[in-house]
Enzyme design. Structure first.
Site, mmCIF file in Angstrom:
data_model
loop_
_atom_site.group_PDB
_atom_site.id
_atom_site.type_symbol
_atom_site.label_atom_id
_atom_site.label_comp_id
_atom_site.label_asym_id
_atom_site.label_seq_id
_atom_site.Cartn_x
_atom_site.Cartn_y
_atom_site.Cartn_z
ATOM 1 N N LYS A 31 50.062 22.814 57.636
ATOM 2 C CA LYS A 31 50.047 23.010 56.178
ATOM 3 C C LYS A 31 48.673 23.593 55.813
ATOM 4 O O LYS A 31 47.684 22.864 55.766
ATOM 5 C CB LYS A 31 50.259 21.657 55.502
ATOM 6 C CG LYS A 31 50.906 21.684 54.130
ATOM 7 C CD LYS A 31 50.179 22.442 53.065
ATOM 8 C CE LYS A 31 49.184 21.668 52.242
ATOM 9 N NZ LYS A 31 48.442 22.557 51.321
ATOM 10 N N GLU A 45 38.909 14.491 59.634
ATOM 11 C CA GLU A 45 37.606 15.152 59.543
ATOM 12 C C GLU A 45 37.341 15.329 58.056
ATOM 13 O O GLU A 45 37.991 16.139 57.407
ATOM 14 C CB GLU A 45 37.646 16.539 60.207
ATOM 15 C CG GLU A 45 38.034 16.526 61.664
ATOM 16 C CD GLU A 45 36.944 16.002 62.570
ATOM 17 O OE1 GLU A 45 35.791 15.874 62.117
ATOM 18 O OE2 GLU A 45 37.250 15.718 63.727
ATOM 19 N N CYS A 101 31.617 21.441 55.362
ATOM 20 C CA CYS A 101 31.630 19.974 55.404
ATOM 21 C C CYS A 101 30.302 19.426 55.920
ATOM 22 O O CYS A 101 29.857 18.373 55.506
ATOM 23 C CB CYS A 101 32.787 19.482 56.252
ATOM 24 S SG CYS A 101 32.821 20.247 57.866
ATOM 25 N N GLU A 122 29.418 14.746 47.551
ATOM 26 C CA GLU A 122 29.592 16.056 48.166
ATOM 27 C C GLU A 122 29.905 17.096 47.087
ATOM 28 O O GLU A 122 30.859 16.955 46.336
ATOM 29 C CB GLU A 122 30.730 16.004 49.180
ATOM 30 C CG GLU A 122 30.893 17.318 49.910
ATOM 31 C CD GLU A 122 31.940 17.249 50.996
ATOM 32 O OE1 GLU A 122 33.053 16.791 50.716
ATOM 33 O OE2 GLU A 122 31.631 17.669 52.121
HETATM 34 P P1 NAP Z 1 41.350 18.559 50.108
HETATM 35 O O1 NAP Z 1 41.598 18.677 48.674
HETATM 36 O O2 NAP Z 1 41.225 17.222 50.699
HETATM 37 O O3 NAP Z 1 42.518 19.371 50.810
HETATM 38 C C1 NAP Z 1 42.638 19.474 52.196
HETATM 39 C C2 NAP Z 1 44.084 19.708 52.546
HETATM 40 O O4 NAP Z 1 44.852 18.568 52.191
HETATM 41 C C3 NAP Z 1 44.716 20.887 51.816
HETATM 42 O O5 NAP Z 1 45.638 21.525 52.669
HETATM 43 C C4 NAP Z 1 45.427 20.188 50.675
HETATM 44 O O6 NAP Z 1 46.479 20.937 50.129
HETATM 45 C C5 NAP Z 1 45.933 18.958 51.359
HETATM 46 N N1 NAP Z 1 46.277 17.859 50.457
HETATM 47 C C6 NAP Z 1 45.885 17.662 49.157
HETATM 48 N N2 NAP Z 1 46.425 16.529 48.672
HETATM 49 C C7 NAP Z 1 47.158 15.990 49.668
HETATM 50 C C8 NAP Z 1 47.942 14.817 49.780
HETATM 51 N N3 NAP Z 1 48.084 13.956 48.765
HETATM 52 N N4 NAP Z 1 48.552 14.561 50.950
HETATM 53 C C9 NAP Z 1 48.409 15.398 52.004
HETATM 54 N N5 NAP Z 1 47.694 16.536 51.949
HETATM 55 C C10 NAP Z 1 47.067 16.821 50.801
HETATM 56 O O7 NAP Z 1 40.053 19.327 50.564
HETATM 57 P P2 NAP Z 1 39.643 20.830 50.275
HETATM 58 O O8 NAP Z 1 39.199 20.894 48.858
HETATM 59 O O9 NAP Z 1 40.688 21.768 50.729
HETATM 60 O O10 NAP Z 1 38.417 20.997 51.281
HETATM 61 C C11 NAP Z 1 37.169 20.526 50.997
HETATM 62 C C12 NAP Z 1 36.899 19.201 51.705
HETATM 63 O O11 NAP Z 1 37.171 19.288 53.103
HETATM 64 C C13 NAP Z 1 35.481 18.764 51.616
HETATM 65 O O12 NAP Z 1 35.402 17.414 51.251
HETATM 66 C C14 NAP Z 1 34.930 18.973 53.018
HETATM 67 O O13 NAP Z 1 33.847 18.186 53.340
HETATM 68 C C15 NAP Z 1 36.105 18.724 53.857
HETATM 69 N N6 NAP Z 1 35.980 19.417 55.151
HETATM 70 C C16 NAP Z 1 35.684 18.667 56.260
HETATM 71 C C17 NAP Z 1 35.542 19.266 57.498
HETATM 72 C C18 NAP Z 1 35.181 18.454 58.732
HETATM 73 O O14 NAP Z 1 35.241 18.980 59.831
HETATM 74 N N7 NAP Z 1 34.818 17.211 58.607
HETATM 75 C C19 NAP Z 1 35.724 20.650 57.607
HETATM 76 C C20 NAP Z 1 36.029 21.386 56.455
HETATM 77 C C21 NAP Z 1 36.169 20.733 55.239
HETATM 78 P P3 NAP Z 1 46.217 21.830 48.795
HETATM 79 O O15 NAP Z 1 45.222 22.856 49.185
HETATM 80 O O16 NAP Z 1 47.551 22.369 48.514
HETATM 81 O O17 NAP Z 1 45.711 20.895 47.744
#
Ligand code: NAP
Ligand code: MG
Length: 489
Positions: free
Chosen positions: A174, A251, A285, A385
């Site tokens: 996804k 992650e 991240c 963050e």
């Molecule tokens: P996010 O809002 O958590 O979304 C991540 C993924 O989860 C997207 O595909 C999102 O879909 C999906 N999602 C949203 N709500 C969900 C739910 N209720 N159930 C299952 N999946 C769901 O994060 P983001 O804004 O895309 O990315 C930023 C975050 O990612 C930051 O906090 C960053 O630190 C973290 N990150 C961590 C790493 C690491 O390696 N630790 C690497 C990169 C990013 P939609 O896009 O359709 O909402």
């Protein structure tokens, strides 16, 4: 307008409702494509396809060599398309083209690396004391849900698909709703590989709350590997707990400390502070967004950061002179601007930037990088963050205080320390509770080395040998070798 179907059970499909969602270029605010907005029903179909492909084979009975060759073919095909994919990544996500080129090259490396692991999966003989043999078999964990964020769209897909394929799993990927395009191009590459059975990889576009939630709540999914925010990571764990106790690796976010001692090599250190925090627009991240600087060099360091930041070109990623592109969306830009306001209200000194760019960039989501000085670690801009180009520069007195501040966070993804004293560097490395520590650098990432966080930055590790273990179960086998009759003790 270009439209992309999604990829379910080896077929390209618009989904049951054929409802589409708009995909934007964040540098211009223009709609550049449409992709299906999948429903729960579409997700169920994809899960069913992955379940069938796992339970009825033939994928799981492929030899390691056969699976490895599939991964090498994916790598070769990606390499051939690298220039086009990098450009598309920049158009959809915003990052500078050079960054996208690195990402695509890293995705190729990732498929090759895990292609090599496919032939190196084996268990061990356990040294039990009796006349019997105990050994461990490694088997694929099963059907995997792979949920990824928008900051490294193709690379995050590779980090999850490659080890899952090498292990013999089947999967549903996804992508983030904002950035599905390079992943949907990857679907075409996968489809063209004859040796990859239908249904092994399914790609479903749509909203996280709807299809991501359906994936993590499914009873037919054995594991979810998620990269994204800590907030959504919590929901994934809850969904796993309430359904079938599926395995979960997470992650998540970070607020990583980048620590500068007065004996650090000054010019590279200043570059490292800026690169560590602003690369990829700060949408990283592991961004070194808490810059801890020893008091004795603090003013000079902040001054040098300001001077250097003035020279960073901001603009559309396709123009190679730009080092920073737009943020991902209007909504995200406003969120980051909100933090700039919050920092000012909290009493930190905004010494550079933080303004939205107008003129010919007004339609895109461009923000000047912001530098806050005299930040205290308790402020929201030091604890939360931001995921944008906002640096919080915090002074510290000595090593003890640096370590204490570094660890004063709910996160534990990464950190870096800059000094010429190897003993001090190693003491700090050992004292900081985080999953990745860099010395005299920040951000280099290798597919051969583990990646992941302590504390609320996640559970488990990706990449390296940990990456393949994530997608394997261990089965302990016991063979009785005693010919004496069995009986009660
Ligand atoms: P996010 O809002 O958590 O979304 C991540 C993924 O989860 C997207 O595909 C999102 O879909 C999906 N999602 C949203 N709500 C969900 C739910 N209720 N159930 C299952 N999946 C769901 O994060 P983001 O804004 O895309 O990315 C930023 C975050 O990612 C930051 O906090 C960053 O630190 C973290 N990150 C961590 C790493 C690491 O390696 N630790 C690497 C990169 C990013 P939609 O896009 O359709 O909402
Ligand atoms: Mg969302």
């Amino acid at each position: 307008m270009k439209t992309y179907p999604m990829y379910v059970a080896g077929e390209f499909t618009a989904g049951v409702t054929t409802q589409m969602m708009d995909i934007y270029n964040p540098a211009t605010g223009e709609v550049i494509a449409q992709v299906p907005q999948a429903t729960r029903q579409d997700m169920e179909r994809a899960i069913e396809a992955a379940r069938n492909a796992f339970d009825r084979g033939p994928w799981r009975n492929f030899t390691g060599q056969q699976r490895g060759r599939v991964l090498f073919k994916i790598a070769d095909a990606l390499r051939k398309e690298a220039a086009r994919l990098a450009e598309l990544e920049t158009v959809n996500m915003g990052k500078p083209l050079t960054e996208s080129e690195y990402d695509v090259a890293d995705a190729v490396t990732c498929f090759e690396y895990f292609g090599g692991w496919a032939t190196k999966i084996f268990g061990e003989v356990n040294p039990i004391p009796d006349n019997a043999m105990s050994f461990t078999l490694k088997e694929p964990v099963g059907v995997c849900g792979l949920i990824i964020p928008w900051n490294y769209p193709l690379l995050m897909a590779a980090w999850k698909l490659a080890p899952a394929l090498a292990a013999g799993c089947t999967m549903i990927l996804k992508p983030a709703e904002a950035t599905p395009l390079t992943v949907l191009e990857l679907a075409k590459i996968l489809d063209a590989i004859e040796e990859l059975p239908k249904g092994v990889v399914n790609i479903v576009t749509g909203l996280g709350e709807e299809v991501g939630a359906a994936l993590s709540a499914s009873h037919k999914v054995d594991k979810v590997a998620f990269t994204g925010s800590t907030e959504v990571g919590r929901l994934i764990m809850q969904a796993a707990a309430k359904s079938n106790i599926k395995k979960v690796t997470l992650e998540l976010g970070g607020k990583s400390p980048n620590i500068f001692f007065s004996d650090a090599d000054f010019t590279p250190a200043v570059e490292g502070a800026l690169f560590g925090c602003f690369v990829n627009q700060g949408e990283v991240c592991s961004a070194g967004s808490r810059i801890l600087v020893q008091e004795t060099i603090y003013d000079k360091f902040v001054e040098a950061m300001i001077e250097k930041t003035k020279t960073i070109h901001i603009g559309p990623g396709l123009d190679r002179s730009n080092k920073l592109g737009p943020l991902i969306s209007e909504e995200h830009l406003q969120r980051v601007e909100g933090y700039v306001e919050k920092g000012k209200k909290e009493g930190a000194r905004l010494v550079y930037g933080g303004k939205r760019l107008g003129g010919n960039l007004a339609k895109g989501y461009f923000l000047e990088p912001a530098i806050f000085a005299h930040v205290t670690n308790a402020m929201a801009i030091a604890q939360e963050e931001i995921f944008g180009p906002v640096a919080s520069v915090i002074p510290f007195k000595d090593e003890e205080e640096a370590v204490r501040l570094a660890n004063d966070t709910p996160y534990g993804l990464a950190g870096a320390v800059w000094t010429r004293d190897i003993f001090k560097a190693f003491r700090v490395v050992r004292a900081v509770r985080a999953g990745i520590l860099w010395v005299n650098h920040m951000q280099p990432t290798y597919v051969e080395a583990p990646w992941g966080g302590y504390k609320q930055s996640g559970i488990g590790r990706e990449l390296g040998r940990y990456g393949i273990e994530n997608f394997l179960e261990a089965k302990q086998v016991y063979i009785n070798l005693s010919e004496a009759p069995l009986g009660w003790y």
